[in-house]
Design a protein around this motif. Structure first.
Motif, PDB file in Angstrom:
ATOM      1  N   ASP A  24      17.400  -5.618  14.302  1.00 19.28           N
ATOM      2  CA  ASP A  24      18.456  -4.809  14.758  1.00 19.28           C
ATOM      3  C   ASP A  24      19.650  -5.970  14.367  1.00 19.28           C
ATOM      4  O   ASP A  24      20.928  -5.352  14.269  1.00 19.28           O
ATOM      5  CB  ASP A  24      18.655  -4.790  16.414  1.00 19.28           C
ATOM      6  N   SER A  25      19.576  -7.192  14.400  1.00 20.95           N
ATOM      7  CA  SER A  25      20.899  -8.024  13.927  1.00 20.95           C
ATOM      8  C   SER A  25      20.590  -9.193  13.172  1.00 20.95           C
ATOM      9  O   SER A  25      19.740 -10.003  13.436  1.00 20.95           O
ATOM     10  CB  SER A  25      21.176  -8.511  15.338  1.00 20.95           C
ATOM     11  N   LEU A  26      21.116  -9.018  11.895  1.00 24.78           N
ATOM     12  CA  LEU A  26      20.947 -10.027  10.823  1.00 24.78           C
ATOM     13  C   LEU A  26      22.288 -10.900  11.014  1.00 24.78           C
ATOM     14  O   LEU A  26      23.294 -10.296  11.273  1.00 24.78           O
ATOM     15  CB  LEU A  26      20.820  -9.427   9.424  1.00 24.78           C
ATOM     16  N   PRO A  27      22.364 -12.121  10.305  1.00 23.60           N
ATOM     17  CA  PRO A  27      23.430 -12.964  10.287  1.00 23.60           C
ATOM     18  C   PRO A  27      24.606 -12.604   9.408  1.00 23.60           C
ATOM     19  O   PRO A  27      25.710 -13.113   9.272  1.00 23.60           O
ATOM     20  CB  PRO A  27      22.797 -14.139  10.085  1.00 23.60           C
ATOM     21  N   GLY A  28      24.298 -11.400   8.501  1.00 24.56           N
ATOM     22  CA  GLY A  28      25.265 -11.174   7.542  1.00 24.56           C
ATOM     23  C   GLY A  28      24.867  -9.828   7.091  1.00 24.56           C
ATOM     24  O   GLY A  28      24.047  -8.919   7.565  1.00 24.56           O
ATOM     25  N   TYR A  29      25.481  -9.262   5.836  1.00 24.89           N
ATOM     26  CA  TYR A  29      25.330  -7.805   5.273  1.00 24.89           C
ATOM     27  C   TYR A  29      24.118  -7.986   4.407  1.00 24.89           C
ATOM     28  O   TYR A  29      24.186  -8.369   3.172  1.00 24.89           O
ATOM     29  CB  TYR A  29      26.429  -7.356   4.718  1.00 24.89           C
ATOM     30  N   PRO A  30      22.981  -7.174   4.544  1.00 23.58           N
ATOM     31  CA  PRO A  30      21.834  -7.218   3.692  1.00 23.58           C
ATOM     32  C   PRO A  30      21.954  -6.291   2.601  1.00 23.58           C
ATOM     33  O   PRO A  30      22.795  -5.306   2.546  1.00 23.58           O
ATOM     34  CB  PRO A  30      20.928  -6.695   4.751  1.00 23.58           C
ATOM     35  N   GLU A  75       6.478  -6.495  10.598  1.00 25.35           N
ATOM     36  CA  GLU A  75       6.933  -6.121  12.028  1.00 25.35           C
ATOM     37  C   GLU A  75       8.328  -6.679  12.162  1.00 25.35           C
ATOM     38  O   GLU A  75       8.673  -6.459  13.517  1.00 25.35           O
ATOM     39  CB  GLU A  75       5.932  -6.866  12.912  1.00 25.35           C
ATOM     40  N   GLY A  76       9.116  -7.191  11.401  1.00 21.71           N
ATOM     41  CA  GLY A  76      10.157  -7.852  11.542  1.00 21.71           C
ATOM     42  C   GLY A  76      10.309  -9.287  11.968  1.00 21.71           C
ATOM     43  O   GLY A  76      11.433  -9.605  12.341  1.00 21.71           O
ATOM     44  N   LEU A  97      15.768  -1.597   8.007  1.00 19.72           N
ATOM     45  CA  LEU A  97      15.051  -0.552   8.641  1.00 19.72           C
ATOM     46  C   LEU A  97      13.691  -0.289   7.915  1.00 19.72           C
ATOM     47  O   LEU A  97      13.726  -0.757   7.055  1.00 19.72           O
ATOM     48  CB  LEU A  97      15.976   0.921   8.490  1.00 19.72           C
ATOM     49  N   LYS A  98      13.021   0.366   8.702  1.00 18.58           N
ATOM     50  CA  LYS A  98      11.656   0.867   8.158  1.00 18.58           C
ATOM     51  C   LYS A  98      11.457   2.075   8.291  1.00 18.58           C
ATOM     52  O   LYS A  98      11.428   2.931   9.213  1.00 18.58           O
ATOM     53  CB  LYS A  98      10.611   0.002   8.954  1.00 18.58           C
ATOM     54  N   TYR A  99      10.699   2.736   6.907  1.00 19.95           N
ATOM     55  CA  TYR A  99      10.627   4.185   6.775  1.00 19.95           C
ATOM     56  C   TYR A  99       9.135   4.444   6.674  1.00 19.95           C
ATOM     57  O   TYR A  99       8.641   3.725   5.862  1.00 19.95           O
ATOM     58  CB  TYR A  99      11.436   4.904   5.869  1.00 19.95           C
ATOM     59  N   HIS A 100       8.561   5.124   7.612  1.00 19.09           N
ATOM     60  CA  HIS A 100       7.122   5.278   7.469  1.00 19.09           C
ATOM     61  C   HIS A 100       6.927   6.516   6.711  1.00 19.09           C
ATOM     62  O   HIS A 100       7.342   7.622   6.527  1.00 19.09           O
ATOM     63  CB  HIS A 100       6.530   5.737   8.689  1.00 19.09           C
ATOM     64  N   ILE A 101       6.132   6.301   5.433  1.00 14.22           N
ATOM     65  CA  ILE A 101       5.681   7.388   4.530  1.00 14.22           C
ATOM     66  C   ILE A 101       4.378   7.895   4.906  1.00 14.22           C
ATOM     67  O   ILE A 101       4.118   9.092   4.626  1.00 14.22           O
ATOM     68  CB  ILE A 101       5.647   6.640   2.943  1.00 14.22           C
ATOM     69  N   GLU A 102       3.246   7.149   5.457  1.00 12.01           N
ATOM     70  CA  GLU A 102       2.057   7.470   5.713  1.00 12.01           C
ATOM     71  C   GLU A 102       1.660   7.331   7.422  1.00 12.01           C
ATOM     72  O   GLU A 102       2.484   6.500   7.762  1.00 12.01           O
ATOM     73  CB  GLU A 102       1.024   7.122   5.079  1.00 12.01           C
ATOM     74  N   GLY A 103       0.729   7.990   7.868  1.00 14.30           N
ATOM     75  CA  GLY A 103       0.196   7.498   9.072  1.00 14.30           C
ATOM     76  C   GLY A 103       0.939   8.442  10.355  1.00 14.30           C
ATOM     77  O   GLY A 103       1.827   9.374  10.046  1.00 14.30           O
ATOM     78  N   ASP A 147       0.665  -1.294  -0.098  1.00 12.55           N
ATOM     79  CA  ASP A 147       0.087   0.040  -0.020  1.00 12.55           C
ATOM     80  C   ASP A 147       0.956   1.310   0.070  1.00 12.55           C
ATOM     81  O   ASP A 147       0.337   2.331   0.040  1.00 12.55           O
ATOM     82  CB  ASP A 147      -0.904   0.067   1.343  1.00 12.55           C
ATOM     83  N   ALA A 148       2.109   1.160  -0.159  1.00  7.93           N
ATOM     84  CA  ALA A 148       2.986   2.360  -0.106  1.00  7.93           C
ATOM     85  C   ALA A 148       3.008   3.097   0.951  1.00  7.93           C
ATOM     86  O   ALA A 148       3.326   4.202   1.008  1.00  7.93           O
ATOM     87  CB  ALA A 148       2.784   3.184  -1.523  1.00  7.93           C
ATOM     88  N   SER A 149       2.721   2.657   2.088  1.00  7.29           N
ATOM     89  CA  SER A 149       2.503   3.504   3.382  1.00  7.29           C
ATOM     90  C   SER A 149       3.734   3.251   4.249  1.00  7.29           C
ATOM     91  O   SER A 149       3.931   4.371   5.122  1.00  7.29           O
ATOM     92  CB  SER A 149       1.463   2.825   4.199  1.00  7.29           C
ATOM     93  N   PHE A 150       4.928   2.577   3.756  1.00  2.00           N
ATOM     94  CA  PHE A 150       5.976   2.465   4.468  1.00  2.00           C
ATOM     95  C   PHE A 150       7.122   1.555   3.293  1.00  2.00           C
ATOM     96  O   PHE A 150       6.562   1.100   2.524  1.00  2.00           O
ATOM     97  CB  PHE A 150       6.079   1.801   5.768  1.00  2.00           C
ATOM     98  N   LEU A 151       8.283   1.624   3.810  1.00  2.00           N
ATOM     99  CA  LEU A 151       9.269   0.993   2.808  1.00  2.00           C
ATOM    100  C   LEU A 151      10.220   0.421   3.730  1.00  2.00           C
ATOM    101  O   LEU A 151      10.528   0.927   4.988  1.00  2.00           O
ATOM    102  CB  LEU A 151       9.989   1.625   1.888  1.00  2.00           C
ATOM    103  N   MET A 152      10.768  -0.740   3.371  1.00  2.00           N
ATOM    104  CA  MET A 152      11.912  -1.470   3.940  1.00  2.00           C
ATOM    105  C   MET A 152      13.133  -0.756   3.265  1.00  2.00           C
ATOM    106  O   MET A 152      13.392  -0.557   2.205  1.00  2.00           O
ATOM    107  CB  MET A 152      11.975  -2.742   3.950  1.00  2.00           C
TER     108      MET A 152
END
Length: 371
Positions: free
Chosen positions: A270-276, A328-329, A253-259, A238-243
């Motif tokens: 916060d912690s992934l096993p590698g470089y995204p 929600e991660g 990270l999560k950037y909020h576009i609407e709301g 719905d383009a209300s946020f992006l990853m």
């Protein structure tokens, strides 16, 4: 002892250099990175349990396409778009629901250089939008023989390291500007995006940005700054946020576009096993993260030893990693090729009719995995 001597020599050389008289990236002095900013890798346990799933992948077009960081499936459902490391657009024909049916055209369809095309997006109308780490954000209209630059080095400050993008329903383009350290030609004559990312890690300054190109005005605005190599971008359905993947810190990270939280950026994982690297929207509304490699512990050693001595010889482990997560991660699935037997250095994931197409920055093929 030899490595210690090399490290001490590197420190002495570094301290004797007048960086103001050297070209990029030397003009960027080493930053004192707070330890809290260092990537803390999640162990290969629990939701990130190690497995061999991606070893079931197949390789497509091996030896015929080098370094297509992304993969795009045409809306018509009978073409797959690839762009090699030289900047040539190549199209495969067949049924993407049956990857082995695809055949790559013998010649390139268009040249999208100079520079290094990275993330790209194929519009429903056939226009191709590309992030080129030298040219910036570009568009190749369907049937056109040349591309146009939509944004480059704007607004103010950084040069251009356009890395990945996604497009909102209203035509606005959200894209990442990964670093103030641009890619340079390597000895083989290619723009080396991987080297730039490693230099950014070692130099330490979070100079990346999240940008938005406005379709209505053609203007570009800054949405977020101070990011440590922002990479993949994926809008919600719905383009209300992006990853947004922050490669160096190993975070999503999560950037909020609407709301009510519009304009705010939060750490989702916060912690992934590698470089995204790349991030994409899955057909079910969840997301896929392409993880280039597991963390390199040497990058978290004290400065300037790691920056001055270890960086040039840094080796990342060859492995393939794909992670599915929700808004929600919550991690839903982890797929791994632990030694890169079939796929490695995955930089983008496109899901299409039960298959994952796996782009790669450095290999001479693209991967396909049956879900």
């Amino acid at each position: 002892m030899a490595s210690l001597a090399t490290g001490l020599l590197a420190v002495l050389i570094y301290r004797s250099i007048d960086f103001n008289k050297l070209p990029m990236p030397c003009v960027l002095p080493l930053a004192d990175v707070p330890p809290a900013k260092y990537a803390v890798p999640h162990p290969w346990t629990g939701k990130f349990a190690m497995n061999n799933e991606l070893q079931k992948s197949i390789r497509l077009f091996e030896g015929k396409i080098a370094g297509s960081e992304s993969v795009a499936v045409a809306k018509s459902g009978d073409q797959v778009y690839l762009i090699d490391r030289e900047g040539y657009l190549k199209i495969a024909h067949g049924n993407p629901a049956e990857p082995t049916s695809l055949e790559l055209e013998p010649s390139a369809r268009a040249y999208l250089g100079p520079g290094r095309p990275l993330g790209f997006h194929l519009e429903d109308n056939g226009d191709l939008l590309t992030c080129n780490c030298i040219l910036g954000l570009t568009r190749l209209r369907r049937g056109a023989g040349f591309q146009e630059v939509l944004a480059n080095g704007v607004p103010l400050g950084n040069g251009s390291y356009a890395d990945d993008l996604d497009v909102a329903p209203n035509g606005d383009i959200y894209f990442s500007d990964a670093s103030a350290i641009q890619s340079a030609l390597n000895r083989a004559g290619h723009y080396d995006a991987l080297r730039s990312s490693i230099l950014t890690m070692l130099q330490g300054t979070p100079s990346g940005r999240l940008l938005r190109w406005r379709a209505a005005t053609g203007e570009t605005e800054v949405l977020a700054t101070g990011l440590w190599f922002p990479n993949g971008v994926a809008l919600a359905a719905d383009a209300s946020f992006l990853m947004l993947a922050e490669t160096t810190s190993g975070k999503m990270l999560k950037y909020h576009i609407e709301g009510p939280r519009a304009g705010q950026l939060e750490v989702l994982i916060d912690s992934l096993p590698g470089y995204p690297d790349g991030v994409s929207l899955a057909p079910d509304g969840n997301f896929w993260a392409a993880v280039f490699s597991e963390h390199a512990p040497l990058l978290n050693l004290g400065r300037p030893l790691a920056q001055g001595a270890l960086g040039p010889g840094l080796a990342l482990r060859r492995m393939g990693i794909a992670i599915k997560f929700d808004a929600e991660g919550n991690v839903l699935k982890t797929l791994v090729d632990p030694d890169g037997t079939k796929v490695s250095a995955v930089t983008a994931i496109t899901e299409h009719e039960g298959w994952l197409y796996l782009g790669t920055l450095v290999n001479n093929f693209v991967g396909a995995y049956k879900l």
